[in-house]
Design a protein around this motif. Structure first.
Motif, short mmCIF file in Angstrom:
data_model
loop_
_atom_site.label_atom_id
_atom_site.label_comp_id
_atom_site.label_asym_id
_atom_site.label_seq_id
_atom_site.Cartn_x
_atom_site.Cartn_y
_atom_site.Cartn_z
N HIS A 108 -15.52 -1.34 8.51
CA HIS A 108 -16.04 -0.11 7.92
C HIS A 108 -14.87 0.72 7.42
O HIS A 108 -13.92 1.01 8.16
CB HIS A 108 -16.84 0.66 8.96
CG HIS A 108 -17.49 1.90 8.44
ND1 HIS A 108 -16.81 3.08 8.28
CD2 HIS A 108 -18.77 2.13 8.04
CE1 HIS A 108 -17.63 4.00 7.80
NE2 HIS A 108 -18.82 3.45 7.64
N PRO A 110 -13.44 4.18 4.86
CA PRO A 110 -13.88 5.49 4.36
C PRO A 110 -14.69 5.34 3.08
O PRO A 110 -14.31 4.60 2.17
CB PRO A 110 -12.55 6.22 4.10
CG PRO A 110 -11.59 5.59 5.06
CD PRO A 110 -11.98 4.15 5.13
N GLY A 111 -15.81 6.02 3.02
CA GLY A 111 -16.71 5.91 1.87
C GLY A 111 -17.86 4.96 2.09
O GLY A 111 -18.85 5.00 1.36
N HIS A 113 -21.18 3.60 3.81
CA HIS A 113 -22.34 4.14 4.54
C HIS A 113 -23.09 2.96 5.12
O HIS A 113 -24.00 2.41 4.50
CB HIS A 113 -23.23 4.97 3.60
CG HIS A 113 -24.45 5.53 4.27
ND1 HIS A 113 -25.50 6.08 3.56
CD2 HIS A 113 -24.78 5.62 5.58
CE1 HIS A 113 -26.43 6.47 4.41
NE2 HIS A 113 -26.02 6.20 5.64
N ARG A 214 -20.02 0.84 -1.90
CA ARG A 214 -19.17 1.98 -1.57
C ARG A 214 -18.94 2.84 -2.81
O ARG A 214 -19.03 4.08 -2.76
CB ARG A 214 -17.84 1.49 -1.00
CG ARG A 214 -16.88 2.60 -0.58
CD ARG A 214 -15.50 2.03 -0.25
NE ARG A 214 -15.60 0.96 0.72
CZ ARG A 214 -14.98 -0.21 0.62
NH1 ARG A 214 -14.19 -0.45 -0.43
NH2 ARG A 214 -15.11 -1.14 1.53
#
Length: 246
Positions: A108, A110-111, A113, A214
């Motif tokens: 996972h 950053p950015g 979901h 993303r």
């Protein structure tokens, strides 16, 4: 393990194909590769090829004994946990070496979901609120989604898929990676996808769909890998071959 000669390779992945060719180049290796038989047109492989499995853990143990196998390398799919467990237990019973080649899982970033779930069945329960869904889980895992109604599904698989969800529209794409992020962004936009469903298979061939989601801020329903036996595992072919002693 310098004296290893009789090797059973459990295949079914692109990594297994590359490992097959690497091992086939070593004159000291007598190589047998096993395929489950789910792919109608498997990649070209060297050495003896077995298709269809062994009949469970006991059948595999007997094959190991009869054929004097002294090393099993499991390069099966990260979600083929039954194969891995059977092989691990059969090797323990036969007292021979067992190694696993497994690509790292996606992380996972950053950015992202991500909505993480433990199984395909759990993923089905998380579809509420999503209407245009990209199912990228492989044709073998589509059945649990059959009862999902009043949705649009985009299904991509290497081979033709049989999928008829109740009162839903489906678009099929038959294709094999690797895919480019630009292509994946275009696909998600054109199909107006609002949810991507994917296994955490790892590797580079299909990671572009995760990058595209993303970039477009599309949620990913991520099916995490099953727990596997605690065994010696390598993520790189060269490291595994070096450990064998070739």
């Amino acid at each position: 393990m310098a004296e290893v000669k009789n090797i059973l390779l459990l295949g079914g992945t692109e990594d297994a194909v590359r490992l097959n060719q690497t091992l086939a180049g070593h004159p000291g290796a007598v190589l047998t590769t096993s395929l489950a038989g789910r792919t109608r047109k498997p990649a070209h492989l060297s050495g003896e090829i077995i298709v269809g499995g062994f009949g469970g853990e006991e059948g595999l143990r007997q094959f190991i004994t009869v054929n004097h196998i002294n090393l099993v390398i499991d390069a099966s799919h990260p979600f083929a946990d039954r194969i891995t467990r059977n092989a691990f237990n059969a090797c323990a019973a036969a007292d021979i070496h067992f190694l696993r080649l497994q690509r790292p899982e996606w992380k996972h970033l950053p950015g992202d979901h991500w909505i993480s779930v433990a199984s395909v069945e759990e993923a089905v329960k998380k579809l509420n609120g999503f209407n245009r869904i990209f199912l990228s889980v492989g044709r073998q895992e589509l059945a649990p989604f059959e009862n999902c109604s009043n949705r649009y599904f985009l299904v991509r698989s290497i081979e033709k898929a049989d999928f008829t969800p109740h009162e839903s529209d489906v678009t099929f794409i038959q294709s094999r990676g690797p895919f480019l992020i630009e292509e994946e962004i275009r696909l998600l936009r054109e199909q107006r996808i609002d949810l991507l469903v994917s296994k955490n298979s790892g590797g580079k061939a299909t990671y572009a769909k995760i990058e595209a989601a993303r970039a477009l801020d599309i949620p990913v329903l991520m099916i995490e890998r099953p727990a596997l036996p605690d065994c010696v595992t390598y993520s790189e072919i060269d490291d595994l071959v070096a450990a064998i002693g070739f």
